[in-house]
Design a protein around this motif. Structure first.
Motif, PDB file in Angstrom:
ATOM      1  N   HIS A  70       0.825  -1.211   0.000  1.00  0.00           N
ATOM      2  CA  HIS A  70       0.000   0.000   0.000  1.00  0.00           C
ATOM      3  C   HIS A  70       0.860   1.263   0.000  1.00  0.00           C
ATOM      4  CE1 HIS A  70       0.682  -0.351   4.410  1.00  0.00           C
ATOM      5  NE2 HIS A  70       0.818   0.948   4.266  1.00  0.00           N
ATOM      6  N   LEU A  71       2.152   1.081   0.176  1.00  0.00           N
ATOM      7  CA  LEU A  71       3.044   2.239   0.227  1.00  0.00           C
ATOM      8  C   LEU A  71       3.095   2.896  -1.164  1.00  0.00           C
ATOM      9  CD1 LEU A  71       4.741   3.138   2.692  1.00  0.00           C
ATOM     10  CD2 LEU A  71       6.695   2.031   1.607  1.00  0.00           C
TER      11      LEU A  71
ATOM     12  N   VAL B 233      12.705  -0.127   0.769  1.00  0.00           N
ATOM     13  CA  VAL B 233      13.517  -1.340   0.545  1.00  0.00           C
ATOM     14  C   VAL B 233      14.928  -1.126   1.109  1.00  0.00           C
ATOM     15  CG1 VAL B 233      14.475  -2.910  -1.195  1.00  0.00           C
ATOM     16  CG2 VAL B 233      12.151  -2.032  -1.484  1.00  0.00           C
ATOM     17  N   GLY B 234      15.470   0.070   0.913  1.00  0.00           N
ATOM     18  CA  GLY B 234      16.789   0.380   1.470  1.00  0.00           C
ATOM     19  C   GLY B 234      16.768   0.285   2.988  1.00  0.00           C
TER      20      GLY B 234
ATOM     21  N   GLU C 210      11.699  -8.398   6.942  1.00  0.00           N
ATOM     22  CA  GLU C 210      11.486  -6.966   7.232  1.00  0.00           C
ATOM     23  C   GLU C 210      10.413  -6.373   6.304  1.00  0.00           C
ATOM     24  OE1 GLU C 210      12.651  -5.089   9.591  1.00  0.00           O
ATOM     25  OE2 GLU C 210      14.230  -6.357  10.407  1.00  0.00           O
ATOM     26  N   LEU C 211      10.416  -6.834   5.054  1.00  0.00           N
ATOM     27  CA  LEU C 211       9.470  -6.274   4.069  1.00  0.00           C
ATOM     28  C   LEU C 211       8.026  -6.696   4.336  1.00  0.00           C
ATOM     29  CD1 LEU C 211      11.581  -6.707   0.802  1.00  0.00           C
ATOM     30  CD2 LEU C 211      10.733  -4.536   1.688  1.00  0.00           C
ATOM     31  N   LYS C 212       7.846  -7.698   5.206  1.00  0.00           N
ATOM     32  CA  LYS C 212       6.472  -8.173   5.465  1.00  0.00           C
ATOM     33  C   LYS C 212       5.665  -7.135   6.221  1.00  0.00           C
ATOM     34  CE  LYS C 212       7.152 -13.079   5.279  1.00  0.00           C
ATOM     35  NZ  LYS C 212       7.966 -14.032   5.996  1.00  0.00           N
ATOM     36  N   ARG C 213       6.357  -6.343   7.049  1.00  0.00           N
ATOM     37  CA  ARG C 213       5.624  -5.348   7.831  1.00  0.00           C
ATOM     38  C   ARG C 213       5.687  -4.012   7.095  1.00  0.00           C
ATOM     39  NH1 ARG C 213       5.593  -1.382  11.365  1.00  0.00           N
ATOM     40  NH2 ARG C 213       7.801  -0.936  11.051  1.00  0.00           N
ATOM     41  N   GLU C 214       4.536  -3.562   6.633  1.00  0.00           N
ATOM     42  CA  GLU C 214       4.536  -2.308   5.882  1.00  0.00           C
ATOM     43  C   GLU C 214       4.293  -1.119   6.796  1.00  0.00           C
ATOM     44  OE1 GLU C 214       2.654  -1.793   2.202  1.00  0.00           O
ATOM     45  OE2 GLU C 214       2.668  -3.934   1.782  1.00  0.00           O
TER      46      GLU C 214
ATOM     47  N   GLU D  40       6.489   6.868   9.030  1.00  0.00           N
ATOM     48  CA  GLU D  40       7.518   6.015   9.655  1.00  0.00           C
ATOM     49  C   GLU D  40       8.749   5.896   8.761  1.00  0.00           C
ATOM     50  OE1 GLU D  40       6.657   2.001  11.502  1.00  0.00           O
ATOM     51  OE2 GLU D  40       4.639   2.700  10.999  1.00  0.00           O
ATOM     52  N   VAL D  41       8.509   5.707   7.461  1.00  0.00           N
ATOM     53  CA  VAL D  41       9.644   5.579   6.536  1.00  0.00           C
ATOM     54  C   VAL D  41      10.444   6.884   6.545  1.00  0.00           C
ATOM     55  CG1 VAL D  41      10.375   5.144   4.161  1.00  0.00           C
ATOM     56  CG2 VAL D  41       8.404   3.935   5.061  1.00  0.00           C
ATOM     57  N   ARG D  42       9.737   8.002   6.472  1.00  0.00           N
ATOM     58  CA  ARG D  42      10.429   9.304   6.453  1.00  0.00           C
ATOM     59  C   ARG D  42      11.285   9.479   7.713  1.00  0.00           C
ATOM     60  NH1 ARG D  42       6.394  12.479   5.978  1.00  0.00           N
ATOM     61  NH2 ARG D  42       6.590  13.289   3.866  1.00  0.00           N
ATOM     62  N   THR D  43      10.686   9.207   8.869  1.00  0.00           N
ATOM     63  CA  THR D  43      11.401   9.431  10.129  1.00  0.00           C
ATOM     64  C   THR D  43      12.616   8.525  10.248  1.00  0.00           C
ATOM     65  OG1 THR D  43       9.313  10.004  11.124  1.00  0.00           O
ATOM     66  CG2 THR D  43      11.094   9.508  12.649  1.00  0.00           C
ATOM     67  N   GLU D  44      12.420   7.236   9.934  1.00  0.00           N
ATOM     68  CA  GLU D  44      13.554   6.323  10.113  1.00  0.00           C
ATOM     69  C   GLU D  44      14.633   6.554   9.066  1.00  0.00           C
ATOM     70  OE1 GLU D  44      14.903   1.781  10.899  1.00  0.00           O
ATOM     71  OE2 GLU D  44      12.740   2.132  10.672  1.00  0.00           O
ATOM     72  N   PHE D  45      14.189   6.888   7.852  1.00  0.00           N
ATOM     73  CA  PHE D  45      15.178   7.152   6.798  1.00  0.00           C
ATOM     74  C   PHE D  45      16.063   8.332   7.206  1.00  0.00           C
ATOM     75  CE2 PHE D  45      17.098   8.506   2.914  1.00  0.00           C
ATOM     76  CZ  PHE D  45      17.217   7.355   2.144  1.00  0.00           C
TER      77      PHE D  45
END
Ligand code: BTN
Length: 253
Positions: free
Chosen positions: A63-64, A73-74, A172-176, A181-186
């Motif tokens: 859904h991302l 993915v990175g 890791e890819l199983k949990r979307e 969250e992606v922005r913050t962790e990246f």
């Protein structure tokens, strides 16, 4: 399912063919022990030395938003390495870093791996290349391998196979996560965190431009402040090269 091959020209092309035939599911992957004609971003060659990881994953039901997938993915690849080998956290910067849009790096500026995401009818094929055993010489850039990092961290050599790392990335890819969250962790793992001065080369015009990182925009683009005021969005396909602003008087190549 993971399809393992002794040798392939490119796992990316093999996974694309499987996706087109309808014979593969979400998070199916192709992995080659030897990849002879690997592709990198911007049509560059990707050299996969024996013992390194060359794999392509079919992302079919995610859904991302599309433009966030390469960053995610990175991130999942960095997470897989950090959770499998926590000793890496003794590296500068706290471990494996992400250079926008999707290079895996360490604090010295050496590249450990890269991600190539390509859109297909059924979703996205995410190719991952990681230097596990050894690193190829890159023109004008430093490279490293997981084996070299273990030595740097004073860790006794562990046996790391492509299969182990790939299975961990898949889990890791199983949990979307959400975009936030992606922005913050990246940004937390970013090789160029907000505030850093960078120089980039426009892929179309070849011109070099200077700016200061602000963060990530709503599509995963890099937001930069440009000299004289104002901001600009950098989209990955438009940027051929991204570097830290060189010190005055140093080599500006
Ligand atoms: C880059 O840094 O430019 C991205 C490199 C991506 C390389 C991987 S290896 C597995 C997959 N198959 C390919 O031909 N390329 C990707």
């Amino acid at each position: 399912m993971i399809w393992f091959h002794e040798s392939l020209k490119s796992t990316q092309d093999e996974m694309k063919a499987l996706a087109a035939s309808g014979d593969s599911m979400h998070l199916d992957a192709v992995c080659a022990l030897l990849q002879t004609v690997g592709r990198g971003r911007h049509g560059r060659e990707w050299i996969a030395l024996p013992g390194n990881l060359s794999a392509s994953i079919h992302l079919k039901d995610t859904h991302l938003p599309l433009t966030w997938i390469p960053l995610w993915v990175g991130l999942c690849t960095a997470r897989a390495l950090m959770s499998g080998f926590p000793e890496l956290s003794s590296l500068g910067g706290g471990g494996i870093l992400l250079k926008w849009p999707n290079d895996l790096m360490i604090d010295t500026g050496a590249k450990l791996g890269g991600i190539l995401c390509e859109k297909v009818d059924s979703g996205v094929i995410a190719g991952i290349g990681l230097n596990l055993e050894s690193s190829p010489e890159l023109q004008g850039r430093k490279s490293t391998s997981l084996k070299a990092l273990f030595e740097r961290c004073g860790v006794e050599r562990k046996s790391v196979t492509a299969r182990i790392v790939l299975e961990s990335v898949l889990s890791e890819l199983k949990r979307e996560p959400s975009v936030d969250e992606v922005r913050t962790e990246f940004l937390r793992r970013s090789f160029y965190p907000p505030g850093r001065e960078i120089v980039w080369k426009n892929a179309r015009t070849g011109s070099r431009i200077l700016g200061r990182v602000l963060g990530l925009g709503s599509h995963g683009e890099l937001r930069v402040e440009i000299p004289g005021g104002g901001s600009q969005s950098l989209f990955s396909e438009e940027i051929e090269e991204l570097r830290e602003k060189p010190e005055a008087g140093s080599d500006q190549k």
